[in-house]
Scaffold this motif. Structure first.
Motif, PDB file in Angstrom:
ATOM      1  N   THR A   1     -28.243 -27.492 -39.214  1.00 21.50           N
ATOM      2  CA  THR A   1     -28.615 -26.081 -39.167  1.00 21.50           C
ATOM      3  C   THR A   1     -27.786 -25.226 -40.113  1.00 21.50           C
ATOM      4  N   ALA A   2     -26.861 -25.829 -40.839  1.00 25.45           N
ATOM      5  CA  ALA A   2     -26.007 -25.068 -41.749  1.00 25.45           C
ATOM      6  C   ALA A   2     -26.735 -24.794 -43.064  1.00 25.45           C
ATOM      7  N   GLY A   3     -26.161 -23.875 -43.854  1.00 26.00           N
ATOM      8  CA  GLY A   3     -26.649 -23.630 -45.211  1.00 26.00           C
ATOM      9  C   GLY A   3     -28.128 -23.308 -45.266  1.00 26.00           C
ATOM     10  N   SER A   4     -28.806 -23.935 -46.219  1.00 26.08           N
ATOM     11  CA  SER A   4     -30.225 -23.656 -46.439  1.00 26.08           C
ATOM     12  C   SER A   4     -31.092 -24.081 -45.256  1.00 26.08           C
ATOM     13  N   PHE A   5     -30.593 -24.973 -44.408  1.00 28.84           N
ATOM     14  CA  PHE A   5     -31.394 -25.462 -43.281  1.00 28.84           C
ATOM     15  C   PHE A   5     -31.577 -24.402 -42.196  1.00 28.84           C
TER      16      PHE A   5
ATOM     17  N   LEU B   1     -35.868 -37.617 -33.190  1.00 30.95           N
ATOM     18  CA  LEU B   1     -35.073 -36.536 -33.777  1.00 30.95           C
ATOM     19  C   LEU B   1     -34.854 -35.431 -32.749  1.00 30.95           C
ATOM     20  N   GLU B   2     -33.608 -35.005 -32.594  1.00 29.94           N
ATOM     21  CA  GLU B   2     -33.281 -33.963 -31.637  1.00 29.94           C
ATOM     22  C   GLU B   2     -32.442 -32.890 -32.320  1.00 29.94           C
ATOM     23  N   GLY B   3     -32.551 -31.655 -31.818  1.00 28.90           N
ATOM     24  CA  GLY B   3     -31.773 -30.580 -32.406  1.00 28.90           C
ATOM     25  C   GLY B   3     -32.174 -29.241 -31.834  1.00 28.90           C
ATOM     26  N   PRO B   4     -31.438 -28.204 -32.141  1.00 28.33           N
ATOM     27  CA  PRO B   4     -31.707 -26.892 -31.537  1.00 28.33           C
ATOM     28  C   PRO B   4     -33.071 -26.329 -31.884  1.00 28.33           C
TER      29      PRO B   4
ATOM     30  N   THR C   1     -27.685 -29.775 -46.763  1.00 25.63           N
ATOM     31  CA  THR C   1     -27.535 -28.349 -46.473  1.00 25.63           C
ATOM     32  C   THR C   1     -26.884 -27.598 -47.638  1.00 25.63           C
ATOM     33  N   LYS C   2     -26.333 -28.335 -48.610  1.00 25.06           N
ATOM     34  CA  LYS C   2     -25.715 -27.718 -49.788  1.00 25.06           C
ATOM     35  C   LYS C   2     -26.750 -27.255 -50.811  1.00 25.06           C
ATOM     36  N   LEU C   3     -28.017 -27.615 -50.603  1.00 27.12           N
ATOM     37  CA  LEU C   3     -29.069 -27.266 -51.566  1.00 27.12           C
ATOM     38  C   LEU C   3     -29.441 -25.793 -51.406  1.00 27.12           C
ATOM     39  N   GLY C   4     -28.692 -24.937 -52.063  1.00 25.97           N
ATOM     40  CA  GLY C   4     -28.850 -23.498 -51.882  1.00 25.97           C
ATOM     41  C   GLY C   4     -30.157 -22.928 -52.390  1.00 25.97           C
ATOM     42  N   ASN C   5     -30.826 -23.611 -53.319  1.00 27.30           N
ATOM     43  CA  ASN C   5     -32.095 -23.116 -53.876  1.00 27.30           C
ATOM     44  C   ASN C   5     -33.324 -23.653 -53.152  1.00 27.30           C
TER      45      ASN C   5
ATOM     46  N   GLY D   1     -33.847 -26.712 -28.226  1.00 26.64           N
ATOM     47  CA  GLY D   1     -33.127 -25.583 -27.686  1.00 26.64           C
ATOM     48  C   GLY D   1     -31.646 -25.834 -27.499  1.00 26.64           C
ATOM     49  N   PHE D   2     -31.194 -27.037 -27.802  1.00 26.76           N
ATOM     50  CA  PHE D   2     -29.776 -27.359 -27.712  1.00 26.76           C
ATOM     51  C   PHE D   2     -29.509 -28.561 -28.592  1.00 26.76           C
ATOM     52  N   VAL D   3     -28.250 -28.800 -28.881  1.00 20.85           N
ATOM     53  CA  VAL D   3     -27.854 -29.933 -29.707  1.00 20.85           C
ATOM     54  C   VAL D   3     -27.318 -31.032 -28.807  1.00 20.85           C
ATOM     55  N   ARG D   4     -27.767 -32.230 -29.003  1.00 18.14           N
ATOM     56  CA  ARG D   4     -27.235 -33.368 -28.256  1.00 18.14           C
ATOM     57  C   ARG D   4     -26.334 -34.170 -29.164  1.00 18.14           C
ATOM     58  N   TYR D   5     -25.178 -34.505 -28.646  1.00 18.69           N
ATOM     59  CA  TYR D   5     -24.223 -35.274 -29.431  1.00 18.69           C
ATOM     60  C   TYR D   5     -24.179 -36.741 -29.007  1.00 18.69           C
TER      61      TYR D   5
END
Length: 218
Positions: A183-187, A201-204, A162-166, A208-212
């Motif tokens: 979902t942070a940064g460029s993602f 793979l799961e995710g918002p 997610t640090k890959l800003g370009n 529609g929600f994040v599973r931990y």
């Protein structure tokens, strides 16, 4: 006269050093590319011109260099190559485009590719690569295109990416990745198409929600 001779001497030394450095760089990059040639099978002979007795790899087919005779591009897409990627590729310091898509390459993505600080495009899609996505790819600050889709990659998507800003294009679809989608940064700008067809793979973006409570993810 002594001053002129001194100046000429220093100029000659500078030229010799410059040529020595250029030759050294060519040798390192040539050795790295030839390590790849040794590690793959090449039924169509696309690497036939890669002659290790030639000091300058810029004369080889599918290799592009800059004005300093440093390798900047490797175009080997759809070459029917099989075998493994090699860590020596990380030594090609000015490489901007690594195009190895649509081959039969297997094994893991070398973590050493994270040393390619000039890399703009990493295209390894539609191969048979396995193992995790190396977190070291997060060091590729100039990377704009990361396409790893259509492989057999496993494990979590490294949060470090997610640090890959370009980063403009990301595609890790059609693998066997697991866990949740960062979902942070460029993602934040990538749609679910970038991640689809990873059954574990799961995710918002997908659910529609994040599973931990995803349990073991390998």
């Amino acid at each position: 006269m002594a001053i002129c001779r001194s100046g000429l001497f220093h100029l000659l030394v500078a030229l010799v050093l410059s040529n020595t450095i250029a030759t050294s760089n060519a040798n390192v990059e040539g050795d790295a590319l030839f390590a790849l040639r040794r590690a793959v099978k090449d039924p169509q002979g696309v690497l036939q011109s890669w002659d290790p007795t030639l000091v300058d790899p810029c004369t080889w087919f599918h290799v592009t260099c800059d004005a300093d005779n440093r390798v900047t591009r490797l175009d080997l897409g759809n070459g029917k190559l099989s075998g493994n990627l090699v860590p020596e590729l990380g030594k090609i310091e000015r490489l901007q485009y690594l195009e190895l898509y649509m081959n039969n390459l297997a094994g893991q993505i070398p973590k050493e590719l994270g040393q390619l600080k000039s890399l703009v495009s990493l295209d390894l899609y539609h191969n048979n690569l396995t193992g995790p996505i190396p977190p070291s790819l997060s060091r590729l600050s100039n990377l704009k295109f990361l396409r790893l889709n259509g492989n057999k990659l496993t494990g979590k998507i490294p949060r470090e990416l997610t640090k890959l800003g370009n980063l403009k294009i990301l595609d890790v679809s059609n693998n066997d990745l697991c866990g949740t989608i960062p979902t942070a940064g460029s993602f934040s700008k990538f749609s679910e198409e970038s991640f689809m067809n990873n059954p574990r793979l799961e995710g918002p973006e997908l659910m529609g929600f994040v599973r931990y409570d995803v349990g073991d993810c390998k």
